[in-house]
Design a protein around this motif. Structure first.
Motif, mmCIF file in Angstrom:
data_model
loop_
_atom_site.group_PDB
_atom_site.id
_atom_site.type_symbol
_atom_site.label_atom_id
_atom_site.label_comp_id
_atom_site.label_asym_id
_atom_site.label_seq_id
_atom_site.Cartn_x
_atom_site.Cartn_y
_atom_site.Cartn_z
ATOM 1 N N LEU A 294 0.848 -1.200 0.000
ATOM 2 C CA LEU A 294 0.000 0.000 0.000
ATOM 3 C C LEU A 294 0.885 1.253 0.000
ATOM 4 N N VAL B 99 1.952 1.999 -3.522
ATOM 5 C CA VAL B 99 0.906 2.684 -4.302
ATOM 6 C C VAL B 99 0.886 4.168 -3.917
ATOM 7 N N GLU B 100 0.998 4.410 -2.619
ATOM 8 C CA GLU B 100 0.998 5.793 -2.127
ATOM 9 C C GLU B 100 2.131 6.594 -2.789
ATOM 10 N N LEU C 21 1.394 7.435 -6.346
ATOM 11 C CA LEU C 21 0.431 8.544 -6.429
ATOM 12 C C LEU C 21 1.141 9.863 -6.193
ATOM 13 N N ALA D 104 -3.469 -4.946 -4.581
ATOM 14 C CA ALA D 104 -2.263 -5.260 -3.799
ATOM 15 C C ALA D 104 -2.330 -6.689 -3.267
ATOM 16 N N PHE E 281 -7.460 6.879 -9.818
ATOM 17 C CA PHE E 281 -6.498 6.969 -8.709
ATOM 18 C C PHE E 281 -5.755 8.308 -8.761
ATOM 19 N N LEU E 282 -5.295 8.666 -9.962
ATOM 20 C CA LEU E 282 -4.514 9.908 -10.088
ATOM 21 C C LEU E 282 -5.381 11.138 -9.847
ATOM 22 N N ARG F 229 -5.599 11.653 -6.152
ATOM 23 C CA ARG F 229 -4.351 11.175 -5.550
ATOM 24 C C ARG F 229 -4.129 11.629 -4.124
ATOM 25 N N LEU G 242 -6.603 9.682 -1.806
ATOM 26 C CA LEU G 242 -6.311 8.242 -1.819
ATOM 27 C C LEU G 242 -4.991 7.947 -1.104
ATOM 28 N N ALA G 243 -3.980 8.792 -1.322
ATOM 29 C CA ALA G 243 -2.698 8.586 -0.631
ATOM 30 C C ALA G 243 -2.904 8.635 0.883
ATOM 31 N N LEU H 284 -4.574 5.422 2.000
ATOM 32 C CA LEU H 284 -3.626 4.300 1.970
ATOM 33 C C LEU H 284 -2.703 4.336 3.188
ATOM 34 N N ARG H 285 -2.228 5.555 3.510
ATOM 35 C CA ARG H 285 -1.344 5.724 4.661
ATOM 36 C C ARG H 285 -2.074 5.288 5.941
ATOM 37 N N ALA I 103 -2.450 1.417 5.984
ATOM 38 C CA ALA I 103 -1.170 0.756 6.269
ATOM 39 C C ALA I 103 -0.844 0.880 7.755
#
Lengths: 374, 374
Positions: free
Chosen positions: A260, A263-264, A267, B201, B242-243, B246, B249-250, B253-254, B257
């Motif tokens: 993950l 992916v971050e 991005l 993933a 996704f972009l 971004r 989404l980032a 994701l953080r 995780a």
């Protein structure tokens, strides 16, 4: 299949723990495997009464020791944290020819905890199936139909007892797959325990960080619903499963978190090419997985392997095929005339699979030939 | 509902991009919203021909400009990376009374890229629905039925155009929900883009790290299948989504995780209590989510809000209700006698919801009263 005439019929089975799994085993063993008597043991007398009333067991025993004393096979279907202790007690209280198995969802711990002598008669198992709700009230005789049923024989396991377990599991309608206990646990961490942990983490994240209030989650589409379907199922059971497989699961969690983070980073640097490859790779991986599952059923072929009469040979061969995911549909051991060697006869699906199986056992030094089983 | 008699009928709609979404809009607008003419534009002449043949559009235009020139409303249904440019062109080429909307799955970027004048007629939209396969061949007039359809009006948006979009979306059978563009994007990162990234993933992790070879994945149970169902869908589309989202989404994701690392640490210290609370918390969160979705349908109530005649009031009120996830089933604007003030009439489900809505708009300084709409 020839050889089956010589098998010891399994007449009496003990089931220790009569919940969903134990109850379903009791029903299925009677309905599908010709088992005459199922003796149940459970610390909860109400569960025992219900199992008896539903016909999942034919007799309620006062203790584990009483249940297993005359059994040909014992299935331990208790919470995973208690299995090692129960296995020791069952081995001590059962006869010298009795098989002891379990249905725990992790296998490395129990196999490592038992001694070499105990592993002669203990062969771990893990049926990959279940139901929304636990308890003997939801037990079904078709619970195991078409399910993968992992078997984890040790090198010390007696061939005749492995054969007995393999036959019982096949009779339940499940697909027995022999596999190393450690490999089993890493596989389960990946395909079951990690998904459960992710689902729970995602629900927590949504509940705590959803903008515009939790109510906005009502708009969640099918992907969120899919990913969180298993979240929060049976907390005590899953806390124990996570702990029983803590090393492999921790490793899988670390790996996933790292992916993950990748992916971050993609991005953050606006790397469309990386994202495209990432999603395309997933599409290809998912397609391979899907096609592997949709394998056609083929005509049965026979694989005849010459084997020496020493411990561990059967489990070595079964695991070699299991690791290559070659399904052994049936197996039988035919002693040779001199007692020092014999033949292991395996039934597999299709000529190509039989040839691949012959190559695998050949690479381990066993002579093998194949023939249609028609 | 009163007020609807004064509505401008939407007779001509332009659809830019005639794939699954654009084609379905064309079919549904004709079948359900009384739209007489749907003019399609698409860089792919074959897609245009197929849309015409399927009746998704009534006329194939030679260019975006030709399609929108006489339209009452324009829907941009092109890849998300191209929407800002197309919105500019559509606004420039359409008449002064024409609404321009889109169906992009992220909204912050396009709203921020357009100027205040452009935002008077541009109101973003995002129908939360789709199908396994793209292309006009799979377009359906019931694609939007019961789907959440986010609307992201800016403060500059003209009330009459917001009303028009709201009516069209309701006519499609969807549930319009007004929401701030940034809130929308953070919500989508959480409930859609993050699940897609995790699914991909997880497939990569399984393909690269599964013990005993990829084939062992055939034994994967339902949790793995559930979590990876959306993996790898339409790579170019999802790389762009996704972009386009971004930042949000980032962040998601953080966060995820970090949660997986917390589970890992609990496993490493063997903390059963923590794991139990973690899974129990997920069970409770999932239950709240499920009950929020299963809300009963109640009798319609009317909310009458006194509003001054200035820009932004309608979108402010609609978003206040949208953020509380109060569904506006219909709305109409009734001008006052003096022209300086008027009444906004909203239809919502049930008395409790109407009272909650009155409280919300009251806290923003608008007088409101409620009444059964029977």
């Amino acid at each position: 299949m020839s050889g089956s005439e010589e098998r010891v019929a399994v007449a009496v089975v003990a089931v220790v723990g009569v919940g969903l799994m134990g109850g379903s085993l009791g029903l299925a063993l009677q309905a599908r495997a010709g088992v005459r008597e199922v003796r149940g043991a459970d610390p909860d007398p109400e569960a025992l009464r219900e199992a008896l009333a539903r016909g999942a067991i034919t007799e309620a025993a006062g203790s584990l020791e009483e249940a297993v004393s005359e059994a040909d096979a014992v299935f331990l279907a208790a919470p995973v944290g208690r299995l090692t202790d129960l296995a020791r007690r069952a081995l001590a209280a059962s006869g010298e020819g009795c098989l002891v198995s379990d249905v725990g969802s992790t296998k490395g711990g129990i196999v490592a905890a038992l001694g070499p002598l105990e592993r002669e008669r203990f062969i771990g198992g893990h049926p990959v199936c279940g139901a929304e709700r636990g308890g003997v009230a939801f037990a079904r005789e078709d619970l195991f139909q078409d399910a993968t049923y992992f078997l984890t024989p040790s090198p010390e396991a007696r061939a005749a007892l492995f054969e007995r377990l393999h036959h019982l599991v096949s009779a339940l309608g499940a697909r027995p797959v022999a596999i190393d206990p450690g490999v089993h646990d890493r596989l389960m961490a990946l395909v079951s325990h990690l998904p459960h942990a992710i689902a729970a983490a995602l629900i927590h994240q949504a509940a705590e960080t959803a903008p515009a209030g939790r109510e906005a989650l009502r708009s969640a589409g099918p992907s969120f619903t899919d990913l969180t379907r298993v979240a929060g199922a049976n907390p005590p059971l899953w806390a124990d499963i996570f702990l029983a497989n803590r090393v492999a699961l921790a490793e899988a969690l670390r790996d996933q978190a790292g992916r993950l983070a990748e992916v971050e980073r993609a991005l953050e640097r606006g790397d469309r090419d990386w994202l495209l490859r990432f999603i395309e790779g997933a599409a290809a991986g998912r397609e391979r997985l899907r096609s592997a599952r949709a394998e056609a059923v083929e005509a049965p072929w026979r694989l005849i392997v010459g084997v020496p009469n020493r411990p561990g040979v059967i489990s070595e061969i079964a695991m070699a095929l299991g690791h290559a995911h070659i399904n052994i549909e049936d197996l039988a051991l035919r002693p040779g005339v001199d007692g020092a060697a014999g033949e292991l006869i395996l039934l597999v699906s299709g000529e190509a699979t039989a040839l691949e199986a012959a190559r695998l056992v050949g690479s381990r030094g066993y002579a093998a030939e194949v023939a249609p089983a028609g």
